[in-house]
Design a protein around this motif. Sequence first.
Motif, PDB file in Angstrom:
ATOM      1  N   GLU A  55       0.562  -1.292   0.194  1.00  0.00           N
ATOM      2  CA  GLU A  55      -0.074  -0.315   0.014  1.00  0.00           C
ATOM      3  C   GLU A  55       0.705   1.038  -0.063  1.00  0.00           C
ATOM      4  O   GLU A  55       0.085   2.222   0.552  1.00  0.00           O
ATOM      5  CB  GLU A  55      -0.613  -0.355   1.614  1.00  0.00           C
ATOM      6  CG  GLU A  55      -0.234   0.154   2.963  1.00  0.00           C
ATOM      7  CD  GLU A  55      -0.246  -1.431   3.180  1.00  0.00           C
ATOM      8  OE1 GLU A  55       0.630  -2.726   2.828  1.00  0.00           O
ATOM      9  OE2 GLU A  55       0.242  -1.130   4.577  1.00  0.00           O
TER      10      GLU A  55
ATOM     11  N   HIS B 297      -8.287  -3.715  -0.406  1.00  0.00           N
ATOM     12  CA  HIS B 297      -7.708  -3.609   0.659  1.00  0.00           C
ATOM     13  C   HIS B 297      -6.310  -2.871   0.460  1.00  0.00           C
ATOM     14  O   HIS B 297      -6.268  -1.663   1.262  1.00  0.00           O
ATOM     15  CB  HIS B 297      -6.917  -4.632   0.252  1.00  0.00           C
ATOM     16  CG  HIS B 297      -5.816  -5.897   2.291  1.00  0.00           C
ATOM     17  ND1 HIS B 297      -6.267  -5.920   2.841  1.00  0.00           N
ATOM     18  CD2 HIS B 297      -4.378  -5.266   2.407  1.00  0.00           C
ATOM     19  CE1 HIS B 297      -5.440  -6.041   3.904  1.00  0.00           C
ATOM     20  NE2 HIS B 297      -4.388  -5.198   3.335  1.00  0.00           N
TER      21      HIS B 297
ATOM     22  N   TYR C  10      -3.302 -11.126  10.597  1.00  0.00           N
ATOM     23  CA  TYR C  10      -4.865 -10.853   9.171  1.00  0.00           C
ATOM     24  C   TYR C  10      -6.191 -11.414   9.344  1.00  0.00           C
ATOM     25  O   TYR C  10      -6.810 -10.468   9.690  1.00  0.00           O
ATOM     26  CB  TYR C  10      -3.840 -11.498   7.728  1.00  0.00           C
ATOM     27  CG  TYR C  10      -3.436 -10.338   7.353  1.00  0.00           C
ATOM     28  CD1 TYR C  10      -1.570 -10.355   7.817  1.00  0.00           C
ATOM     29  CD2 TYR C  10      -3.291  -9.467   6.241  1.00  0.00           C
ATOM     30  CE1 TYR C  10      -0.872  -9.505   7.263  1.00  0.00           C
ATOM     31  CE2 TYR C  10      -2.516  -8.691   5.485  1.00  0.00           C
ATOM     32  CZ  TYR C  10      -1.382  -8.669   5.963  1.00  0.00           C
ATOM     33  OH  TYR C  10      -0.174  -7.831   5.799  1.00  0.00           O
TER      34      TYR C  10
ATOM     35  N   GLU D 212      -3.649  -4.369   9.849  1.00  0.00           N
ATOM     36  CA  GLU D 212      -3.747  -5.381   8.875  1.00  0.00           C
ATOM     37  C   GLU D 212      -5.415  -5.971   8.878  1.00  0.00           C
ATOM     38  O   GLU D 212      -6.143  -6.566   7.960  1.00  0.00           O
ATOM     39  CB  GLU D 212      -3.023  -6.493   8.897  1.00  0.00           C
ATOM     40  CG  GLU D 212      -1.789  -5.799   7.557  1.00  0.00           C
ATOM     41  CD  GLU D 212      -1.390  -5.300   6.341  1.00  0.00           C
ATOM     42  OE1 GLU D 212      -2.907  -6.081   5.840  1.00  0.00           O
ATOM     43  OE2 GLU D 212      -0.651  -4.683   5.809  1.00  0.00           O
TER      44      GLU D 212
ATOM     45  N   HIS E 156      -5.893   0.904   2.780  1.00  0.00           N
ATOM     46  CA  HIS E 156      -4.870   0.932   3.502  1.00  0.00           C
ATOM     47  C   HIS E 156      -4.631   2.994   3.729  1.00  0.00           C
ATOM     48  O   HIS E 156      -3.975   3.007   4.120  1.00  0.00           O
ATOM     49  CB  HIS E 156      -3.425   0.218   3.196  1.00  0.00           C
ATOM     50  CG  HIS E 156      -3.588  -1.122   3.757  1.00  0.00           C
ATOM     51  ND1 HIS E 156      -3.769  -1.348   5.090  1.00  0.00           N
ATOM     52  CD2 HIS E 156      -3.113  -2.178   3.021  1.00  0.00           C
ATOM     53  CE1 HIS E 156      -2.788  -2.113   5.535  1.00  0.00           C
ATOM     54  NE2 HIS E 156      -2.928  -3.224   4.213  1.00  0.00           N
TER      55      HIS E 156
HETATM   56 ZN    ZN Z   1      -2.006  -4.885   4.189  1.00  0.00          ZN
END
Ligand code: ZN
Length: 885
Positions: free
Chosen positions: A270, A303, A387, A326, A307
Motif C-alpha cells: 500500500e 485492501h 490478518y 491489517e 490502507h
Molecule cells: Zn494489508
Amino acid sequence: MRSEQPKTVYLKDYRAPDYLIDETHLTFELFEDHTLVHAQLVMRRNPAAGSGLPPLVLDGQQLELLSLAVDDVPLGEGDYQLGDSHLTLQPPRDEFVIDSSVRIHPESNTALEGLYKSSGMFCTQCEAEGFRKITFYLDRPDVMSKFTTTLSAVQKDYPVLLSNGNPIASGQEEDGRHWATWQDPFMKPAYLFALVAGDLWCIEDSFRTMSGRDVALRIYVEPENIGKLQHGMDSLKKSMKWDEEVYGREYDLDIFMIVAVNDFNMGAMENKGLNIFNSSCVLAHPETATDAAHQRVEAVVAHEYFHNWSGNRVTCRDWFQLSLKEGFTVFRDAEFSADMNSRTVKRIEDVAFLRTQQFAEDGGPMAHPVRPDAYMEISNFYTLTIYEKGAEVLRMIHTLLGAEAFRQGSDLYFDRHDGQAVTCDDFIKAMEDASGVDLAQFKRWYTQSGTPRLAVEEAYDPVAHTYSLTFRQSCPPTPGQEHKEPFVIPVAMGLLDAHGNELPLRLAGEDAADGTSRVLAVSAAEQRFTFVDVAHKPLPSLLRGFSAPVKLSFPYSRDQLMFLMQHDSDGFNRWEAGQQLSVQVLQELVDQHQRDEALSLDPRLIAALRSVLADESLDAAMVAEMLSLPAEAYLAELSEVADVDAIHAAREFARREISRELFDLLWARYQTCREASRTTPYAADAAQIARRSLQNIALSYLALAASDEVVDVCEEQFEHADNMTERLAALAVLVNSPFEAEKANALAKFADYFKDDALVMDQWFSVQAGSPLPGGLERVEALMHHPAFTLKNPNKVRALIGAFANQNHVNFHRLDGAGYRFLADQVIALNALNPQIASRLLTPLTRWRKFDSARQALMRGELERILASGELSSDVFEVVSKSLA
Ligand code: ZN
Ligand code: ARG
C-alpha cells in the motif's frame, strides 16, 4: 544471512525514537550494475524522548557507504561506527542535517526486499524493514517524514519513473538519461516509500471524490499485459466509492497509481499513492484468469486502497501493532467484497479458510496473539493470525457495538489519530469512547493466542417453558501461554420451532421479546442464558454468521443438522449445518477405514445433498458451496492425530458415492449450466460466477463415474470454453482422472497455448501439483525442470512447491518421507535466495505434531536437517527453531 543467533525483539522494550526526521530528500541514480542513493535527512531531537544528545543509531544493511556528512561537514572513519546493521554517530546539536551516499545492488537482489529488479524494471518493497537496505535511516514506523524523491535512469530502457506523491519536476540529461522528482505532501514512515522505473504502459481513468476533486487513476504494467487491467481499474473505482459511502473516507492526493510486478513476495503493498502489486493480484482477463482470480483482484485492490486511511494516514507505532492496520483493513475489504458479491458465500469462503489455516497456526508452534509481544524476524509475523484472526476481532467489535456505533468509533479513531503512529489500544479506546461500551475484557483477543473452545449444553423445562443454554469456554495452552482468562465471545443465535419458524427471543428478566436473532455476549468461563415463554423444546441455531473465531460444539444429531440445513434463516448456518453433517459422516468413514471395515456412507448425507441439488430456487453459489465436502486439510485440523490416508480414502469414497447416487441430477444441472455458458458471453458477475461454480463442481463429481460421455463433456468444456474458469476446471478434472491420453493431450495443449503467460502457467503447475493420484512427488520433481519454472519467482514456488505441500496431503505425507525431504531441500535452496519465501514454504513441516509417530519423526528429522544446513536467515531460523522447541 546472519552469523549469530538472531535477537528477539520485545514489545515491552518499546521506546520512543531519540530523533525525528522531518524531511527526507532522496536521489537515486539507477544503473545496470549498481545504484547510487543519496539521502539528505533533516533531523531533530525528539522532544518526547528525554533530554541530552544520545548517539544517533541509523539502520542500514548491505549498504556500501561512500560518503557521510553532518551539517555539510564530511565525517571521517573515526567520526562514526559502522556495523553489519547500524551506523552510529554523535549529533552535534538538537537540529542537524545528515547527508549520506551509498551504493546498492538491486540487480542482484533476489530477496525481493528493498530495491530490486523484476523483469527488467526497478521496484521496491519496504514493509516491514526493507528501507534499511536502501539507505541509512530510522527504519521504524513511528518515525514519519516528508519525502521528496528524485530518480534518474536511461530514458529508452526506463521511460517511466515513479515515486510517492505528486510529480513536481522532470528533465533530460545529455547522455540519454532522464530524471523525475516526486514529492509526497503527507508524512509517512519509510515502510510506505516506493519507487518504480521501467518500460511500462498504463491505462488511465479518473475518480471524482465526494468533495468534488478529480483524482487521476493509473495502472502500470509491462506492455504485453496492457489488456488485463480493466477489471483492476473497475475494482479501484468501486473501492474508492465504497470507502466514501461506508467509512466516510476520501482519497487525498491528486493521483493514485498501481504498478504490477512479476516477482513479489506477498500479494501487494500500500505505498502512499503508488501501490505495488504482485501481477497475480491485479491482472485479470476472462481468458486467462478464473472467477476466483477476478474476485481476488477486486479484494486486493480494495485492501491496498483502504490502507490509505487504515495504515497510511493512521499508521502503526511499532510492528507489534501490525494487526491494527491489517486486521482492520482485511475486515474492511471483506465487507466490501460482501457488498459487491454474495455476502453469504464470501463469509463461507472466509470461514472455511480461517478454520482450516488460521486455526492450524493457532494450534501449532508459531501460535501468537493478534498483538504479539515478541518476534525474531518481523517478516514471519505477516500471518493468518495477524490478518484473518485480526479481521475476526474487528468483526466481533462491529457485532458487539452495532454498525452505527462502530462507524462513530472509526470516525473518532481517524480524526483523533490522523498523521500519527498508534497502537491497538488507541483503536480500542476510540471504539470505547464513541460507543460507551467497555472493551477491557474484550482486549484479551489481542493478547491471548489459541483458538477458544465453546461447549454448549441445552436444558428445556416443559413446565416452566424455559429453555437455557449453558456455555463453557476454554482455550488450550499455546507457546508461552499456559493459562488463559475467559474471552468475550459474541454468539449470534436464534431458536427454531418444530416447523422451522424462528421464535421471538426473550431472556429471563426482560420485559418483552426482542427479535428472533440476537447476540449473546459470553464472557465468563461458564455462563447460562435462559429464554422464557418457550412453549416447546426448540432447536438452537448458534454462532450465526460465525460471529466469533471459536470452535463451538453442540451435540446436534444428524437429523437436526438436516433440519437446520433446510430451515435456518441464516444462510451461513445452513451451510455450516451441512458441513457439520459431512464432518460427522466422514469421520465415521475414517473410523471404518482405520478398523479395516468396508466403508458405508450414511444415506442421510446423500438425501440432504439431493434436496439441495433438486431445489432450483436456491442460489447456485450456495448449492455449489453445499456440495463441496470439507477439505482434507480441514478434516486433518479437526483430528487429534490426522490419519492422512484414511481421510483421503474416506473423502474420495464419499465423493464417489455422491457421484453414483446423484448422477442424473448432477448431469442435468451440469448441462443446464454449460448450455447457459455456451450461449451467454462471459461476465464476472455474481450470477454467472455462481453458475460456473455449480457447473464445475457438478463436473468434478460426474467425472468420478469415469464414463465416456463424461470425458466427452469434459473435453468439450476444455476445448470450447471462452474463459479460464471453465477451461481450468475441465483441465483439473482431466488431470485427476484415469484418462491418460486425454489428460496428456489437454496438458500439452494448454501449455503450448499459454506458454508465454506466466500467471496462466502458474495455474497449470498448481493443477498438477495438487493432484492426489499416485506419483505426485515425481511429477512435481519433473516439473521443477520445466522451462517455465524458476525458484526465483515466488509465484512459481507457491504454484508448484506450495500447492504440492499444502494441498496434496496423500503425496506430500508419503510414509517414506520423500515429500518432506523434497520440501526441506527447497527450503534450504531458497534460504539463500529469498528468506521470506523459504520461511513461508516451511509451514507444512511445522505441523508435525498433528501426525502419527512415524511421520512426526520424519518431519522433525527434516527440520533438524534444515537447522544444521549452514547459515540460516533469521526468517528460517526462527520458524525452524520454534517448531522444534
Ligand atoms: Zn494489508
Ligand atoms: N502491507 C501489505 C499488505 O497489504 C503486506 C506487505 C508485507 N510484505 C512483506 N514482505 N512482509 O498486506
